[in-house]
Structure formats: structure tokens, C-alpha cells
Design an enzyme around this catalytic site. Sequence first.
Site: not given
Length: 639
Positions: A37, A114-115, A169-171, A544
Amino acid sequence: MTRHDLPVSAALFDYGDFIADQNEKSLLRFLTCGSVDDGKSTLIGRLLYDTKLIFEDQLAALERDSSKHGTNGADIDFALLVDGLEAEREQGITIDVAYRFFSTPKRKFIVADTPGHEQYTRNMATGASTADLAIVLVDARRGILQQTRRHSIIASLLGIRHIALAVNKIDLVDFDRQVFERISAEYLGFASGLSFASVEPIPMSARHGDNVTRRSDDMRWYPGPTLLEHLEAAAIDCDTADKPFRLPVQYVNRPNQDFRGFSGTIASGLVTTGQTLVATKSGRRSRVKRVLVGATDSPLAVAGQSVTLLLEDEIEISRGDVLSAADARPELADQFQATIVWFDDKPLLPGRPYILRTETDQAGVTVTALKHRINVASFAKEAAACLDMNEIGVCDLSTQVPIAFDRYGDNRVTGAFILVDRMTNATVGAGMISHPLRRARNIHWQKLDVDRRQHAAQKHQKPVVLWFTGLSGSGKSTIANLLEKKLNAAGRHTYLLDGDNIRHGLNRDLGFTDEDRVENIRRVVEVARLMADAGLIVLVSFISPFRAERQMARERMQEGEFVEIFVDTPFEECARRDPKGLYAQALNGAIKNFTGLDSPYEAPEQPELHLQTLGKDAEEMVDELDRWLNQNYIVADPA
């Protein structure tokens, strides 16, 4: 169909001129990465929109989808241009790697979205493997997060040298200059320990377009370039053509008896007709007779082109070999050090076998040592017994056969590999080779005159490893002991390796963690293999618990020499018997990592012999084993 705001109709569009124009432009491959996000998909959507590469029908669909799936109210949600999977739209996250092409008058671009979610780190590594530059997004409200650091480290390890730090998202923080400068300073301090050639911090709002393709009136305090300006001017490291020639052979092309070509994509350098090449695995040399690019003869070919080479001599070359410049060969070794990014939810365990796959080759491989884990927060080197999912570590590896490779720093194609789980065929890790180990060059196999066949003939028997597996208390040791007595009385040459006895000597330094269990079995496998070489019938009685280690034991033996015997006794019955008092202690919490309780037991799926012990005594099962061994000519007298 037209692009939005484009006045020229598709009918009037000159595609020939367009293609010619595109071919003259340089290409920049970049990826977007960062935490969940932080706005990666929105940024790419904004770039596509602002560079007018969205067609009218796509724009109409985007507006409809924004009203249905969007997170921006009445505004267009640009992330939906890239988040094509329904699961991504419903969850609001990127799962897969999405590739998009766009261009400007100055340059063309391929971008990988990319995720950000930690669960999909493998996808981010995939996108980074071919990128020249990474845009690392940071939410201005949250600052630098652990995933920001992890993605930056992976980008550095995968050879990316240029970073655009997008403080997005500097706003939402009122375009605060101090927030931007604080985040930039923190990231630059962290990145100083990495190998980036450049880091360009840029404040922006991908949703509204501020400093993406146009300068923001709300950030007049920022003197630097917009993101697009930076991407158009960023330096590209285009030195693959200047490196030594490498052609990983994809396949041998033999359409008829008169044509034998070696096909693949050139990883680096260039090749010309008449050039002397060497086949790395055999060391044989030959000159290039023809260079085919597609079906057309060419005097030369360069890195990135798919070619077929015909040589003047018939030399041994097969898929997985590397044709290289005769005066600059790649390494050929079966032991090397590498940095590994681990993807699987099951940890990487030293001693456990995996499959290593390079561009065209594959081999069985074991991690012989985990040197250290890299702390993604501090970049510190930490001691570790295993690598958990999304962790990064430096390891020593040993392959069953030598492979051809370069150091990853010298060649991103021939220096990279993936690790594959032997049981599930899932990709569990990605690696970058640092260097061959010195001991790989100093140790050579010594040929001996008396071999396993002569050892076995002397004893008049066929060597075999009888591998008894089952829970503690299942009756393995009792059955194995009785069978050895019977074989010994019949004049057979045997030896019994029992799990408890081995832990008093050879494996006394090992505990019962998963890592130690793997090493416990690895050592016993090597001892059993040596005893089989000596012509013995070897009985191995070990819990094992892991299928991977039992499969590794099978593959270390000669064909048909490994016999898996599953002594199948239910957990409840083993706990009732409890011959050593271990179950009582484990159920009371006094013993940790107890198999079948808080450590898993992976039952054999196709054992040669399946002994179900309920309702039978040990002597009955020994007789059953003896009959099977005779029917399969393992202990029958030679004719």
C-alpha cells in the site's frame, strides 16, 4: 481506437514510422517495489495515463472499474490499470509481477510492478532480476519499513545499481518538506551500506500526479527532477557486450545428419565467424563455422540475441554446457559460495538436498554451511542455523556434478540460480554466486584399484542398504537386530547402524532440531554408502523423519541398492510401549522436538517394504523380510 486526448485517428497512424522511432530509443527496465500500500500500482497507472498510453476503451473500463473496485471515491483509481488479478482487486494488493511498456519522446520503458506483501518476496526478486533501476516507494506517513529495507537489499544483491526513492503520498502530510528530508536522510544512511551507484529521492503524490510527470505547485521547495525526468535521464549499465562471450546452451539443434548447431541466448559478449570457443565442461576447443540469428547467417551476434552456432569440429556439448571465449572461461566447480534469498515457508536447512537450476543446467545440491544471515533492518551479519521464509543468507553449496558459472557481480545471467524442492518441485530460493570455494580446486577423486564389485564378489553377496524408518518405539531396532542375526548366521557380511548408538560417537555433537536431524542423516548416509562400497549388507535403523533426507540417501546409493522399510506402528501404540520412557517425558514437556508430537514425521509414500506391526511379533516380520530379500536376489546364493 485512439489514445485518450490523442487527435490522430488509428486509421491515420503511421505504424512504420512509429516502430522505426521506437527502435532508435534506448530501453530502461525498472521495477517498483516497497511495502504494501505504498502506491506502486497507482504510480505505474499514473505514468501510463500521463504519457497517453491508455486507449479510450481502456480508460472507459478503468472508470467503470474504479466505481466498482476503486479506493479513491469518485476519482480514477490508477492502480486498477495494473492490478489485473481479481484477487488483487478484492484485497487491494499486488500478488503477481505485472509488466507494462510505455514510451516518451526520449526513451522507452518496461516496468515491473512487484508485490509489496512479505509473502510474495519471490515475485519481487523475479522482477528485480532483469531491472536496471528500482523505484523504491515509501508512504510519507509511515516512513522506512522493514519491507522497504528487504526490497532494497534484494535489489542490491540482484545487481541493480540505481535507485529512485519515491516518497509517495506527500499530499497526506501537507507536502511537508521536513518529512521528506527526514525519510530521505534515513534511507540514504541505510543505503550507504549497499552497492548503489546513485540514489535520487523524489517527493510525490502518485494519485494526483505531483512530481510524477509534472512539477508540483505545492512543492516549490523541491529543486530536483520529476520522476519521469529522472527515468528519461538515468544512466543504463550497457556493458554486457564488452564482457567475455557466454552462450549457455539451451539445446542441440539437429534437424538432419548434416546440421549440428548449439542454440541459446547470448548472455554476454559477442561472437563472430572464425572465433575460437571452448566448451566449458569438456575443455575442448573449436572455431565458429556459422552464426545463425534465426534462420539467417550473420557475421556476428551480440548479448541478448538468440543464436545457433555451428562449429568446425565435432565436440561433446549438450544442454547445460556453456560455450565461452577461449581466453576468458567461466568457472567450473562443484563447490561455491552464494547469497540466497529464501522463499519457502519450510526453512532452508544445511545438509538437506535440493535441485539447483541455472539458465540451462541443473544438478543436485546441498547447502554445506550457512555462513551467516543478513539482518534486513541493519544489514548486520548474524549467526543462524537455518533461513526462514524471506530471509537472506550467505551459504556454501556443493553440487553433485560441476557446473559452469561466473560470479554474479560479473554476469547476472551465468551467476544466478534457483533452488527447487526435490519432493514438490516448488521453487524455494534464488541465489547469486559469489565465488568458487578454494577446496573445490584442490581436491580430486583418487582412483582405487579395488572397487565395490570386487569387494562384493569376495563376500559372495550383493551390497545393499536396508533403511528402517518409523517412529521411536515402532520396533525398528528390534527387527533390524533380529534380521542381522539371521543374516550373520547364514554367513552374510553385515553391519547395523543404529540411531542411538551413532549418537554416542559420530553424531554426539548433534541435537534434535530439524537442522541437526538433517545433518544426523547426512552423516549416516555417507557412512552407509562407504560400507556398501565395501560389499556389506548395511542395516540402518533411524527414525529419519523427513522424506527429503531419505530420498537423498536413496540417490547417494547405486541403482537398486537402497531398500526403504517402513516400520509402521501408530503413535498411540508407540506411546503405550514407550520402551525408553521418552513418550512420557515428551508428553509432559520435558523433551522438546519429539518426533510425532511437536516435530513432524513424514511417512514413506512408496517404500519397498511396508511392515504393519500391530498384531504381529518381530520374528514374523523378520521372516517376511528374509523372504523378500531372497526373492529379490539380494541374499540368495549366486548361481
